[in-house]
Design a protein around this motif. Structure first.
Motif, PDB file in Angstrom:
ATOM      1  N   ASN A 121      17.855  42.085 -21.618  1.00 22.60           N
ATOM      2  CA  ASN A 121      18.567  41.238 -20.651  1.00 22.60           C
ATOM      3  C   ASN A 121      19.165  39.981 -21.297  1.00 22.60           C
ATOM      4  OD1 ASN A 121      16.340  39.621 -21.113  1.00 22.60           O
ATOM      5  ND2 ASN A 121      15.588  39.655 -18.998  1.00 22.60           N
ATOM      6  N   GLY A 122      19.060  39.887 -22.634  1.00 19.13           N
ATOM      7  CA  GLY A 122      19.668  38.773 -23.355  1.00 19.13           C
ATOM      8  C   GLY A 122      18.790  37.555 -23.513  1.00 19.13           C
ATOM      9  N   LEU A 123      17.551  37.599 -23.005  1.00 25.99           N
ATOM     10  CA  LEU A 123      16.666  36.435 -23.070  1.00 25.99           C
ATOM     11  C   LEU A 123      15.667  36.568 -24.220  1.00 25.99           C
ATOM     12  CD1 LEU A 123      16.047  35.995 -19.255  1.00 25.99           C
ATOM     13  CD2 LEU A 123      17.406  34.506 -20.745  1.00 25.99           C
ATOM     14  N   PRO A 124      15.474  35.483 -25.005  1.00 24.86           N
ATOM     15  CA  PRO A 124      14.550  35.530 -26.143  1.00 24.86           C
ATOM     16  C   PRO A 124      13.105  35.321 -25.689  1.00 24.86           C
ATOM     17  CG  PRO A 124      15.557  33.378 -26.019  1.00 24.86           C
ATOM     18  CD  PRO A 124      16.154  34.182 -24.894  1.00 24.86           C
ATOM     19  N   ILE A 125      12.192  36.062 -26.258  1.00 26.22           N
ATOM     20  CA  ILE A 125      10.776  35.914 -25.899  1.00 26.22           C
ATOM     21  C   ILE A 125       9.931  35.360 -27.043  1.00 26.22           C
ATOM     22  CG2 ILE A 125      10.929  37.773 -24.204  1.00 26.22           C
ATOM     23  CD1 ILE A 125       9.461  39.566 -26.232  1.00 26.22           C
ATOM     24  N   GLY A 126      10.490  35.331 -28.242  1.00 27.88           N
ATOM     25  CA  GLY A 126       9.742  34.841 -29.392  1.00 27.88           C
ATOM     26  C   GLY A 126      10.569  35.006 -30.645  1.00 27.88           C
ATOM     27  N   ALA A 127       9.884  35.154 -31.791  1.00 20.16           N
ATOM     28  CA  ALA A 127      10.605  35.243 -33.059  1.00 20.16           C
ATOM     29  C   ALA A 127       9.794  36.037 -34.075  1.00 20.16           C
ATOM     30  CB  ALA A 127      10.891  33.843 -33.599  1.00 20.16           C
ATOM     31  N   LEU A 128      10.505  36.671 -34.992  1.00 21.06           N
ATOM     32  CA  LEU A 128       9.921  37.228 -36.206  1.00 21.06           C
ATOM     33  C   LEU A 128      10.298  36.270 -37.313  1.00 21.06           C
ATOM     34  CD1 LEU A 128       8.494  39.639 -37.652  1.00 21.06           C
ATOM     35  CD2 LEU A 128      10.781  40.583 -38.036  1.00 21.06           C
ATOM     36  N   CYS A 129       9.298  35.735 -38.039  1.00 19.71           N
ATOM     37  CA  CYS A 129       9.604  34.667 -38.986  1.00 19.71           C
ATOM     38  C   CYS A 129       8.783  34.789 -40.254  1.00 19.71           C
ATOM     39  CB  CYS A 129       9.360  33.299 -38.349  1.00 19.71           C
ATOM     40  SG  CYS A 129       7.616  32.954 -37.995  1.00 19.71           S
ATOM     41  N   VAL A 130       9.258  34.107 -41.300  1.00 15.43           N
ATOM     42  CA  VAL A 130       8.532  33.992 -42.568  1.00 15.43           C
ATOM     43  C   VAL A 130       8.422  32.513 -42.928  1.00 15.43           C
ATOM     44  CG1 VAL A 130       9.182  36.260 -43.444  1.00 15.43           C
ATOM     45  CG2 VAL A 130      10.662  34.311 -43.911  1.00 15.43           C
ATOM     46  N   LEU A 131       7.338  32.151 -43.614  1.00 16.69           N
ATOM     47  CA  LEU A 131       7.098  30.775 -44.016  1.00 16.69           C
ATOM     48  C   LEU A 131       6.677  30.744 -45.480  1.00 16.69           C
ATOM     49  CD1 LEU A 131       5.727  31.249 -40.937  1.00 16.69           C
ATOM     50  CD2 LEU A 131       5.581  28.777 -41.093  1.00 16.69           C
ATOM     51  N   ASP A 132       7.004  29.637 -46.145  1.00 13.03           N
ATOM     52  CA  ASP A 132       6.613  29.476 -47.538  1.00 13.03           C
ATOM     53  C   ASP A 132       6.170  28.033 -47.762  1.00 13.03           C
ATOM     54  OD1 ASP A 132       8.092  31.022 -50.507  1.00 13.03           O
ATOM     55  OD2 ASP A 132       6.158  30.013 -50.219  1.00 13.03           O
ATOM     56  N   THR A 133       5.495  27.825 -48.888  1.00 10.30           N
ATOM     57  CA  THR A 133       4.964  26.496 -49.197  1.00 10.30           C
ATOM     58  C   THR A 133       5.886  25.710 -50.111  1.00 10.30           C
ATOM     59  OG1 THR A 133       3.696  27.474 -51.016  1.00 10.30           O
ATOM     60  CG2 THR A 133       2.573  27.222 -48.895  1.00 10.30           C
ATOM     61  N   LYS A 134       7.072  26.241 -50.377  1.00  9.83           N
ATOM     62  CA  LYS A 134       8.034  25.535 -51.213  1.00  9.83           C
ATOM     63  C   LYS A 134       9.432  25.679 -50.623  1.00  9.83           C
ATOM     64  CE  LYS A 134       8.586  29.518 -54.329  1.00  9.83           C
ATOM     65  NZ  LYS A 134       7.637  30.370 -53.629  1.00  9.83           N
ATOM     66  N   PRO A 135      10.291  24.678 -50.793  1.00  7.20           N
ATOM     67  CA  PRO A 135      11.673  24.788 -50.318  1.00  7.20           C
ATOM     68  C   PRO A 135      12.382  25.934 -51.040  1.00  7.20           C
ATOM     69  CG  PRO A 135      11.123  22.511 -50.839  1.00  7.20           C
ATOM     70  CD  PRO A 135      10.005  23.348 -51.369  1.00  7.20           C
ATOM     71  N   ARG A 136      13.251  26.665 -50.326  1.00  6.76           N
ATOM     72  CA  ARG A 136      13.921  27.817 -50.920  1.00  6.76           C
ATOM     73  C   ARG A 136      15.002  28.319 -49.971  1.00  6.76           C
ATOM     74  NH1 ARG A 136      10.309  33.080 -49.718  1.00  6.76           N
ATOM     75  NH2 ARG A 136      12.356  33.958 -50.092  1.00  6.76           N
ATOM     76  N   LYS A 137      15.674  29.419 -50.366  1.00  5.73           N
ATOM     77  CA  LYS A 137      16.669  30.074 -49.521  1.00  5.73           C
ATOM     78  C   LYS A 137      16.427  31.578 -49.568  1.00  5.73           C
ATOM     79  CE  LYS A 137      20.991  28.923 -49.669  1.00  5.73           C
ATOM     80  NZ  LYS A 137      22.368  28.609 -50.135  1.00  5.73           N
ATOM     81  N   LEU A 138      16.743  32.247 -48.471  1.00  6.12           N
ATOM     82  CA  LEU A 138      16.735  33.701 -48.461  1.00  6.12           C
ATOM     83  C   LEU A 138      18.028  34.227 -49.072  1.00  6.12           C
ATOM     84  CD1 LEU A 138      15.443  34.642 -44.877  1.00  6.12           C
ATOM     85  CD2 LEU A 138      14.106  34.466 -46.989  1.00  6.12           C
ATOM     86  N   THR A 139      17.950  35.417 -49.661  1.00  6.02           N
ATOM     87  CA  THR A 139      19.177  36.092 -50.073  1.00  6.02           C
ATOM     88  C   THR A 139      19.838  36.680 -48.829  1.00  6.02           C
ATOM     89  OG1 THR A 139      18.117  38.247 -50.399  1.00  6.02           O
ATOM     90  CG2 THR A 139      18.073  36.699 -52.256  1.00  6.02           C
ATOM     91  N   GLN A 140      21.092  37.076 -48.966  1.00  5.33           N
ATOM     92  CA  GLN A 140      21.795  37.674 -47.838  1.00  5.33           C
ATOM     93  C   GLN A 140      21.099  38.951 -47.378  1.00  5.33           C
ATOM     94  OE1 GLN A 140      24.177  36.362 -46.001  1.00  5.33           O
ATOM     95  NE2 GLN A 140      24.052  38.144 -44.656  1.00  5.33           N
ATOM     96  N   LEU A 141      20.614  39.753 -48.346  1.00  5.61           N
ATOM     97  CA  LEU A 141      19.923  40.991 -47.996  1.00  5.61           C
ATOM     98  C   LEU A 141      18.614  40.692 -47.263  1.00  5.61           C
ATOM     99  CD1 LEU A 141      19.966  44.048 -48.117  1.00  5.61           C
ATOM    100  CD2 LEU A 141      18.882  43.934 -50.366  1.00  5.61           C
ATOM    101  N   GLN A 142      17.910  39.641 -47.664  1.00 10.27           N
ATOM    102  CA  GLN A 142      16.668  39.271 -46.976  1.00 10.27           C
ATOM    103  C   GLN A 142      16.951  38.801 -45.553  1.00 10.27           C
ATOM    104  OE1 GLN A 142      15.256  36.427 -49.884  1.00 10.27           O
ATOM    105  NE2 GLN A 142      13.795  37.873 -50.773  1.00 10.27           N
ATOM    106  N   ARG A 143      18.036  38.052 -45.371  1.00  9.97           N
ATOM    107  CA  ARG A 143      18.408  37.604 -44.023  1.00  9.97           C
ATOM    108  C   ARG A 143      18.737  38.804 -43.140  1.00  9.97           C
ATOM    109  NH1 ARG A 143      20.220  32.323 -43.186  1.00  9.97           N
ATOM    110  NH2 ARG A 143      21.858  33.080 -41.781  1.00  9.97           N
ATOM    111  N   GLU A 144      19.472  39.771 -43.684  1.00  6.74           N
ATOM    112  CA  GLU A 144      19.835  40.948 -42.913  1.00  6.74           C
ATOM    113  C   GLU A 144      18.602  41.790 -42.585  1.00  6.74           C
ATOM    114  OE1 GLU A 144      22.328  43.739 -40.958  1.00  6.74           O
ATOM    115  OE2 GLU A 144      22.473  41.605 -41.452  1.00  6.74           O
ATOM    116  N   THR A 145      17.678  41.877 -43.544  1.00 13.30           N
ATOM    117  CA  THR A 145      16.433  42.615 -43.304  1.00 13.30           C
ATOM    118  C   THR A 145      15.633  41.973 -42.180  1.00 13.30           C
ATOM    119  OG1 THR A 145      16.317  43.370 -45.596  1.00 13.30           O
ATOM    120  CG2 THR A 145      14.263  43.353 -44.347  1.00 13.30           C
ATOM    121  N   LEU A 146      15.547  40.648 -42.187  1.00 11.79           N
ATOM    122  CA  LEU A 146      14.825  39.931 -41.134  1.00 11.79           C
ATOM    123  C   LEU A 146      15.450  40.238 -39.776  1.00 11.79           C
ATOM    124  CD1 LEU A 146      12.540  37.878 -40.610  1.00 11.79           C
ATOM    125  CD2 LEU A 146      14.220  36.050 -40.945  1.00 11.79           C
TER     126      LEU A 146
END
Length: 372
Positions: A121-146
């Protein structure tokens, strides 16, 4: 900082609760997804977070013992206000997270990336997420996988809700689940080819075995007229047939099983245990191309599942001493968690004649079944 309230909060919360409350949304498929996204995104922590009115709770998690947090610690409450992947490269530099207690209480959260779990119905109920202990960036493939795996979480939630409501259209379910499993299986195989270590390869193999067992269970459920019950003999036959293709030619996989049916949860857990035992036997029990066999024996009675014995006639105690890997530890945890999920006792040991694993129904389980 606290996230703003969703503009359609009342309907959003009603949508969330239509899937079930804490303790009812569960399943090995969600554990598999958070483990997989943690591996692919190379993040120590991953969560399937569901955002309530005053808290967020985790239907599945990897790398943390937390089961829920208050909303002042919730970055996922911000994610549900976004349409795509929310990526915070350094949580101390972003106003949404700079004062988050998780960044300052020893947890050390310095990176976050999450995708909203959006209902049909278009409404968000939560999230699938990842966390790390250091600043960083995801690759494009990792973002798409998420993003893709967030969609798989919602597909599984929809399936659970439809089964609970008894409104499943069997042909549509079959098509959607097959497509979902095929997509995730392809993703796992793709990443396995890029694995850099034997431990990573073994971990991906374990995920692929679990996906195969889920696919076998789905086929068995779809082929029977008894919803939520399957023939354990037929189901394990499918699981072993898949594993036999992967086994060396000199090792045979044998099934001896009584006739009888079990519910899908029990079948899934037993299938996971068999898969891990066979994989371990193929890895260690038959060095130097020695002939051998792995046997699975199932005993049933009037109350259903009674006992399972998995054995191999490999080197057993005579095998050279080897160091256990993280993948071996994951396999052992899968077996223990699967046994506890269906409330059965298990024991495993090496002998001079090989290795064995025994699964036994607890006496109280039989009493409850008989009473029902």
């Amino acid at each position: 900082m606290f996230a703003s309230t969703h503009p359609d909060e009342a309907r959003r919360l009603a949508t969330l609760r239509s899937y079930g409350l804490s303790g009812t949304i569960e399943g090995a498929e969600f554990d598999d997804i958070v483990n997989l996204v943690s591996q692919i995104c190379e993040a120590p922590v991953s969560l399937m977070s569901l955002v309530e009115v005053d808290r967020q709770w985790f239907a599945a998690s990897c790398g943390t013992g937390l089961s829920e947090t208050t909303l002042d610690k919730s970055v996922c409450a911000h994610t549900i206000l976004d349409d795509g992947v929310l990526e915070i490269e350094d949580t101390l530099l972003d106003p949404r997270t700079a004062d988050n207690p998780l960044c300052h209480d020893g947890t050390g959260m310095r990176f976050y990336a999450g995708v909203p779990l959006v209902a049909p119905n278009g409404l968000p109920i939560g999230a699938l997420c990842v966390l790390d202990t250091k600043p960083r960036k995801l690759t494009q493939l990792q973002r798409e996988t998420l993003r893709v795996l967030g969609g798989q979480v919602m597909a599984q939630l929809e399936l659970q809700r439809n089964v609970a409501l008894g409104e499943v259209l069997r042909s549509e379910m079959d098509h959607r689940v097959k497509n979902s499993l095929t997509m995730v299986g392809s993703l796992v195989r793709m990443y396995r080819r890029t694995a850099q270590t034997p431990e990573a390869e073994a971990a991906f193999d374990a995920v692929e075995r679990r996906l195969s067992a889920i696919a076998s269970l789905h086929r068995e459920l779809h082929s029977t007229s008894q919803e939520e019950r399957v023939s354990l003999k037929s189901f394990l036959g499918r699981v072993l047939a898949y594993l036999q293709v992967e086994a060396p030619a000199h090792v045979s996989l044998i099934l001896e099983a009584d006739e009888g049916s079990v519910d899908s949860t029990q079948a899934s857990a037993i299938g996971a245990i068999v898969s891990e035992f066979v994989a371990n036997a193929l890895k260690y029990a038959f060095p130097n191309n020695e002939d051998g066999e792995v046997k699975v024996i199932i005993k049933m009675d009037a109350d259903g599942f009674l006992e399972m014995l998995c054995t191999d006639n490999g080197v057993g105690l005579n095998q050279p001493k080897i160091e256990s890997t993280s993948a071996d530890a994951l396999g052992a945890k899968l077996i223990a968690a699967s046994a506890e999920q269906i409330k059965v006792d298990f024991e495993t040991n090496l002998t001079s004649d090989g290795c064995y694993l025994k699964l036994s129904r607890r006496p109280e389980t039989a009493e409850v079944t008989a009473a029902v």
